[in-house]
Design an enzyme around this catalytic site. Structure first.
Site, PDB file in Angstrom:
ATOM      1  CE1 TYR A  45       3.098  -5.740  14.729  1.00  0.00           C
ATOM      2  CE2 TYR A  45       4.292  -6.395  16.711  1.00  0.00           C
ATOM      3  CZ  TYR A  45       4.115  -6.460  15.339  1.00  0.00           C
ATOM      4  OH  TYR A  45       4.941  -7.256  14.585  1.00  0.00           O
ATOM      5  CE  LYS A  47       2.298  -9.902  12.530  1.00  0.00           C
ATOM      6  NZ  LYS A  47       2.385  -9.823  11.035  1.00  0.00           N
ATOM      7  CE  LYS A  90      -3.547   2.167   2.924  1.00  0.00           C
ATOM      8  NZ  LYS A  90      -4.309   2.054   4.175  1.00  0.00           N
ATOM      9  CG  LEU A  91       3.972   2.166  -1.881  1.00  0.00           C
ATOM     10  CD1 LEU A  91       4.283   3.026  -3.113  1.00  0.00           C
ATOM     11  CD2 LEU A  91       5.274   1.517  -1.389  1.00  0.00           C
ATOM     12  CB  THR A 122       5.817 -10.608  15.941  1.00  0.00           C
ATOM     13  OG1 THR A 122       6.587 -10.128  17.028  1.00  0.00           O
ATOM     14  CG2 THR A 122       4.338 -10.477  16.330  1.00  0.00           C
ATOM     15  CG  ASP A 123       9.516 -12.165  19.624  1.00  0.00           C
ATOM     16  OD1 ASP A 123       8.895 -11.124  19.318  1.00  0.00           O
ATOM     17  OD2 ASP A 123      10.685 -12.148  20.042  1.00  0.00           O
ATOM     18  CD  GLU A 124       6.293  -6.992  19.961  1.00  0.00           C
ATOM     19  OE1 GLU A 124       5.240  -6.471  20.330  1.00  0.00           O
ATOM     20  OE2 GLU A 124       7.273  -6.345  19.565  1.00  0.00           O
ATOM     21  CG  ASN A 148      15.678  -2.117  25.410  1.00  0.00           C
ATOM     22  OD1 ASN A 148      15.839  -3.026  24.584  1.00  0.00           O
ATOM     23  ND2 ASN A 148      14.489  -1.681  25.762  1.00  0.00           N
ATOM     24  CG  ASN A 169      12.873  -6.976  18.857  1.00  0.00           C
ATOM     25  OD1 ASN A 169      12.202  -7.754  19.534  1.00  0.00           O
ATOM     26  ND2 ASN A 169      12.694  -5.669  18.908  1.00  0.00           N
TER      27      ASN A 169
HETATM   28  P1  NAD Z   1       7.436  -2.434   8.082  1.00  0.00           P
HETATM   29  O1  NAD Z   1       6.521  -1.568   8.878  1.00  0.00           O
HETATM   30  O2  NAD Z   1       8.825  -1.981   7.831  1.00  0.00           O
HETATM   31  O3  NAD Z   1       6.785  -2.728   6.650  1.00  0.00           O
HETATM   32  C1  NAD Z   1       5.438  -3.030   6.491  1.00  0.00           C
HETATM   33  C2  NAD Z   1       5.085  -2.910   5.013  1.00  0.00           C
HETATM   34  O4  NAD Z   1       3.701  -3.255   4.863  1.00  0.00           O
HETATM   35  C3  NAD Z   1       5.241  -1.499   4.459  1.00  0.00           C
HETATM   36  O5  NAD Z   1       5.880  -1.536   3.205  1.00  0.00           O
HETATM   37  C4  NAD Z   1       3.818  -0.989   4.319  1.00  0.00           C
HETATM   38  O6  NAD Z   1       3.639  -0.053   3.272  1.00  0.00           O
HETATM   39  C5  NAD Z   1       3.074  -2.283   4.033  1.00  0.00           C
HETATM   40  N1  NAD Z   1       1.654  -2.197   4.420  1.00  0.00           N
HETATM   41  C6  NAD Z   1       1.147  -1.747   5.599  1.00  0.00           C
HETATM   42  N2  NAD Z   1      -0.204  -1.782   5.551  1.00  0.00           N
HETATM   43  C7  NAD Z   1      -0.541  -2.296   4.338  1.00  0.00           C
HETATM   44  C8  NAD Z   1      -1.778  -2.596   3.702  1.00  0.00           C
HETATM   45  N3  NAD Z   1      -2.951  -2.365   4.309  1.00  0.00           N
HETATM   46  N4  NAD Z   1      -1.752  -3.113   2.463  1.00  0.00           N
HETATM   47  C9  NAD Z   1      -0.578  -3.340   1.823  1.00  0.00           C
HETATM   48  N5  NAD Z   1       0.615  -3.071   2.362  1.00  0.00           N
HETATM   49  C10 NAD Z   1       0.640  -2.554   3.613  1.00  0.00           C
HETATM   50  O7  NAD Z   1       7.396  -3.841   8.800  1.00  0.00           O
HETATM   51  P2  NAD Z   1       8.573  -4.900   9.035  1.00  0.00           P
HETATM   52  O8  NAD Z   1       9.300  -4.531  10.258  1.00  0.00           O
HETATM   53  O9  NAD Z   1       9.317  -5.103   7.779  1.00  0.00           O
HETATM   54  O10 NAD Z   1       7.701  -6.207   9.370  1.00  0.00           O
HETATM   55  C11 NAD Z   1       7.247  -7.047   8.316  1.00  0.00           C
HETATM   56  C12 NAD Z   1       6.455  -8.195   8.912  1.00  0.00           C
HETATM   57  O11 NAD Z   1       7.283  -8.928   9.796  1.00  0.00           O
HETATM   58  C13 NAD Z   1       5.255  -7.748   9.747  1.00  0.00           C
HETATM   59  O12 NAD Z   1       4.211  -8.641   9.528  1.00  0.00           O
HETATM   60  C14 NAD Z   1       5.744  -7.816  11.181  1.00  0.00           C
HETATM   61  O13 NAD Z   1       4.666  -8.075  12.069  1.00  0.00           O
HETATM   62  C15 NAD Z   1       6.685  -8.996  11.090  1.00  0.00           C
HETATM   63  N6  NAD Z   1       7.793  -9.002  12.066  1.00  0.00           N
HETATM   64  C16 NAD Z   1       8.590  -7.900  12.201  1.00  0.00           C
HETATM   65  C17 NAD Z   1       9.673  -7.948  13.074  1.00  0.00           C
HETATM   66  C18 NAD Z   1      10.598  -6.759  13.257  1.00  0.00           C
HETATM   67  O14 NAD Z   1      11.453  -6.808  14.136  1.00  0.00           O
HETATM   68  N7  NAD Z   1      10.515  -5.708  12.448  1.00  0.00           N
HETATM   69  C19 NAD Z   1       9.914  -9.112  13.817  1.00  0.00           C
HETATM   70  C20 NAD Z   1       9.065 -10.204  13.659  1.00  0.00           C
HETATM   71  C21 NAD Z   1       8.017 -10.142  12.758  1.00  0.00           C
HETATM   72  O1  DAU Z   2       9.832  -8.798  18.754  1.00  0.00           O
HETATM   73  C1  DAU Z   2       9.483  -8.559  17.434  1.00  0.00           C
HETATM   74  C2  DAU Z   2       8.963  -7.147  17.288  1.00  0.00           C
HETATM   75  O2  DAU Z   2      10.082  -6.274  17.408  1.00  0.00           O
HETATM   76  C3  DAU Z   2       8.244  -6.924  15.965  1.00  0.00           C
HETATM   77  O3  DAU Z   2       7.108  -7.738  15.895  1.00  0.00           O
HETATM   78  C4  DAU Z   2       7.834  -5.449  15.825  1.00  0.00           C
HETATM   79  O4  DAU Z   2       7.248  -5.230  14.553  1.00  0.00           O
HETATM   80  C5  DAU Z   2       9.086  -4.604  15.955  1.00  0.00           C
HETATM   81  O5  DAU Z   2       8.745  -3.227  15.907  1.00  0.00           O
HETATM   82  C6  DAU Z   2       9.818  -4.900  17.272  1.00  0.00           C
HETATM   83  O6  DAU Z   2       9.039  -4.437  18.410  1.00  0.00           O
HETATM   84  P1  DAU Z   2       9.726  -3.691  19.648  1.00  0.00           P
HETATM   85  O7  DAU Z   2       8.710  -2.870  20.324  1.00  0.00           O
HETATM   86  O8  DAU Z   2      10.520  -4.639  20.467  1.00  0.00           O
HETATM   87  O9  DAU Z   2      10.802  -2.763  18.845  1.00  0.00           O
HETATM   88  P2  DAU Z   2      11.231  -1.230  19.040  1.00  0.00           P
HETATM   89  O10 DAU Z   2      12.385  -0.984  18.137  1.00  0.00           O
HETATM   90  O11 DAU Z   2      10.078  -0.294  18.983  1.00  0.00           O
HETATM   91  O12 DAU Z   2      11.763  -1.207  20.545  1.00  0.00           O
HETATM   92  C7  DAU Z   2      12.812  -2.059  20.973  1.00  0.00           C
HETATM   93  C8  DAU Z   2      13.013  -1.840  22.466  1.00  0.00           C
HETATM   94  O13 DAU Z   2      13.549  -0.515  22.673  1.00  0.00           O
HETATM   95  C9  DAU Z   2      11.714  -1.877  23.271  1.00  0.00           C
HETATM   96  O14 DAU Z   2      11.990  -2.456  24.529  1.00  0.00           O
HETATM   97  C10 DAU Z   2      11.336  -0.422  23.431  1.00  0.00           C
HETATM   98  C11 DAU Z   2      12.683   0.285  23.482  1.00  0.00           C
HETATM   99  N1  DAU Z   2      12.714   1.656  22.896  1.00  0.00           N
HETATM  100  C12 DAU Z   2      12.220   1.827  21.657  1.00  0.00           C
HETATM  101  C13 DAU Z   2      12.236   3.076  21.064  1.00  0.00           C
HETATM  102  C14 DAU Z   2      11.676   3.298  19.670  1.00  0.00           C
HETATM  103  C15 DAU Z   2      13.276   2.711  23.625  1.00  0.00           C
HETATM  104  O15 DAU Z   2      13.739   2.540  24.751  1.00  0.00           O
HETATM  105  N2  DAU Z   2      13.294   3.935  23.032  1.00  0.00           N
HETATM  106  C16 DAU Z   2      12.783   4.180  21.791  1.00  0.00           C
HETATM  107  O16 DAU Z   2      12.820   5.347  21.322  1.00  0.00           O
END
Ligand code: NAD
Ligand code: DAU
Length: 354
Positions: free
Chosen positions: A157, A161, A35-36, A131-133, A256, A186
């Site tokens: 969130y 999920k 969807k961007l 996700t592990d969350e 952290n 993460n």
């Molecule tokens: P991200 O937020 O970087 O990217 C999400 C993408 O989905 C974006 O390109 C966005 O434009 C697209 N999107 C959002 N809503 C949409 C919609 N309605 N239709 C079409 N596209 C849409 O996310 P990420 O960190 O790359 O995570 C990707 C997947 O992996 C997610 O499902 C997330 O739950 C899972 N995940 C992420 C992490 C992490 O640490 N980032 C860890 C475990 C699992």
């Molecule tokens: O565990 C997997 C998840 O990891 C994914 O499913 C999520 O999509 C991804 O966003 C991530 O979630 P977290 O909440 O763990 O990630 P975040 O980078 O937001 O935060 C990591 C840790 O750092 C968390 O304990 C919160 C803390 N934090 C985060 C931010 C942005 C801070 O202390 N300061 C900050 O500004």
């Protein structure tokens, strides 16, 4: 499988998965539907955007008719579903968007796959990336999350999920839809939106801005390099057992504040500052509401059954990541200024499809 739909391919992890599949499997047709939203950035895919086996479709996964049309037009036989709203802090402010995309968007894809594949599930696969969350939070003395750990999500969130995971299992159990779910820890690495801890802090250190540490900085996360996640997805997509769940993680837990100090040390080194000089930027701020104390993944099943393990040591991964963000300041600046959102029109013009 030949025609693979990757959702959310313009995002952080999705772009690593798209790049890996486009380059590794020239015989596959890779269709990226995204969807961007603010998190989608086509600059993440500049290096493969002209590949003959790659097609981009700008669309919302909640738009069922468009999703079905994409399945039909491209004769999709495999789905790698990554599209999601992914940032916990945003989910606390706006849970509706999370329920819509993460729950209803997943349902829309499942229903399209079911309708389209009904006649023949042979060689078809719906792979849901989660996700592990969903498992909730661990205390410091508890053992790691396994595939048998009960779901106990706390944030909007993780609740969204968890719900999407349940829908995927329901489609498998009720309609026989061939599905696999993975729950990963993460991720960090290049192309991550600088709202998440690691890229936000690298960027702030570079710009001498405060580093907002939530609470006392004692929460623990388990970090995995995004390309290692993409490699795991590749292996599971091709060799995983239908109906199974696999945990993905690197057995790499960090408090952290300790992680933040490693990032500071690494950025300071690259910027030629004195070691630890930027620690003065650390600013303790109000904790995240409902902040999960600790996540930690046991990925033994994946290692034992499919032979995957992370290729990078954490120190190496952090060095590569810091170097990437500092060498790609234009990417960071385009994201922070919003210029990246103009790239779709620049490259694709008014057309929705290449
Ligand atoms: P991200 O937020 O970087 O990217 C999400 C993408 O989905 C974006 O390109 C966005 O434009 C697209 N999107 C959002 N809503 C949409 C919609 N309605 N239709 C079409 N596209 C849409 O996310 P990420 O960190 O790359 O995570 C990707 C997947 O992996 C997610 O499902 C997330 O739950 C899972 N995940 C992420 C992490 C992490 O640490 N980032 C860890 C475990 C699992
Ligand atoms: O565990 C997997 C998840 O990891 C994914 O499913 C999520 O999509 C991804 O966003 C991530 O979630 P977290 O909440 O763990 O990630 P975040 O980078 O937001 O935060 C990591 C840790 O750092 C968390 O304990 C919160 C803390 N934090 C985060 C931010 C942005 C801070 O202390 N300061 C900050 O500004």
């Amino acid at each position: 499988m030949k025609n693979i739909l990757i959702t959310g391919g313009a995002g952080f992890i999705g772009s690593h998965v798209v790049r890996l599949f486009v380059n590794k499997y020239p015989e596959y047709k890779i269709v990226n539907i995204d969807k961007l939203t603010y998190a989608g950035n086509l600059e993440n895919l500049k290096d493969i955007e002209n590949a003959p086996n790659y097609t981009f479709v700008k669309a919302d996964i909640c738009d069922f008719e468009t999703v079905v049309a994409v399945f039909v037009k491209h004769n999709i036989d495999g789905v790698l579903h990554l599209a999601a709203e992914s940032h916990v802090d945003r989910s606390i402010k706006d849970p509706f968007t999370f329920a819509k995309t993460n729950v209803l968007g997943t349902l829309s894809l499942l229903q399209a796959a079911k309708e389209r594949w009904k006649e023949n599930y042979n060689e078809k696969l719906f792979y849901h990336i989660s996700t592990d969350e969903v498992y909730g939070a661990l205390q410091f003395d508890e053992t790691l999350f396994t595939e048998e750990t009960k779901y106990n999500p706390h944030s909007p969130y993780s609740a969204s999920k968890a719900s999407s995971d349940h829908f995927v299992r329901a489609f498998h159990d009720t309609y026989g839809l061939p599905a696999i779910i993975t729950n990963c820890s993460n991720n960090y690495g290049p192309y991550q939106f600088p709202e998440k801890l690691i890229p936000l802090f690298i960027n702030n250190i570079r710009n001498n801005k405060p580093l907002p540490v939530y609470g006392k900085g004692e929460n623990v996360r388990d970090w995995l390099y995004a390309l290692d996640h993409a490699r795991a997805i590749d292996i599971i997509f091709h060799k995983g057992k239908v109906g199974e769940t696999y945990n993905i993680g690197g057995f790499n837990e960090w408090k952290n504040i300790d992680l933040i100090k490693v990032i500071i040390k690494t950025v300071d080194k690259f910027l030629g500052r004195n070691e630890g000089e930027s620690e003065k930027l650390i600013t303790y701020v109000t904790d995240r509401a409902g902040h999960d104390l600790r996540y930690a993944i046991d990925s033994s099943k994946l290692k034992n059954e499919l032979g995957w393990q992370p290729s990078l040591q954490f120190e190496e991964g952090i060095e590569k990541t810091v170097k990437w963000y500092l060498e790609n300041q234009q990417w960071l600046d385009n994201v922070t200024s919003g210029a990246y959102q103009e790239y779709y029109e620049e490259y694709y013009g008014q057309k929705d499809e290449k």
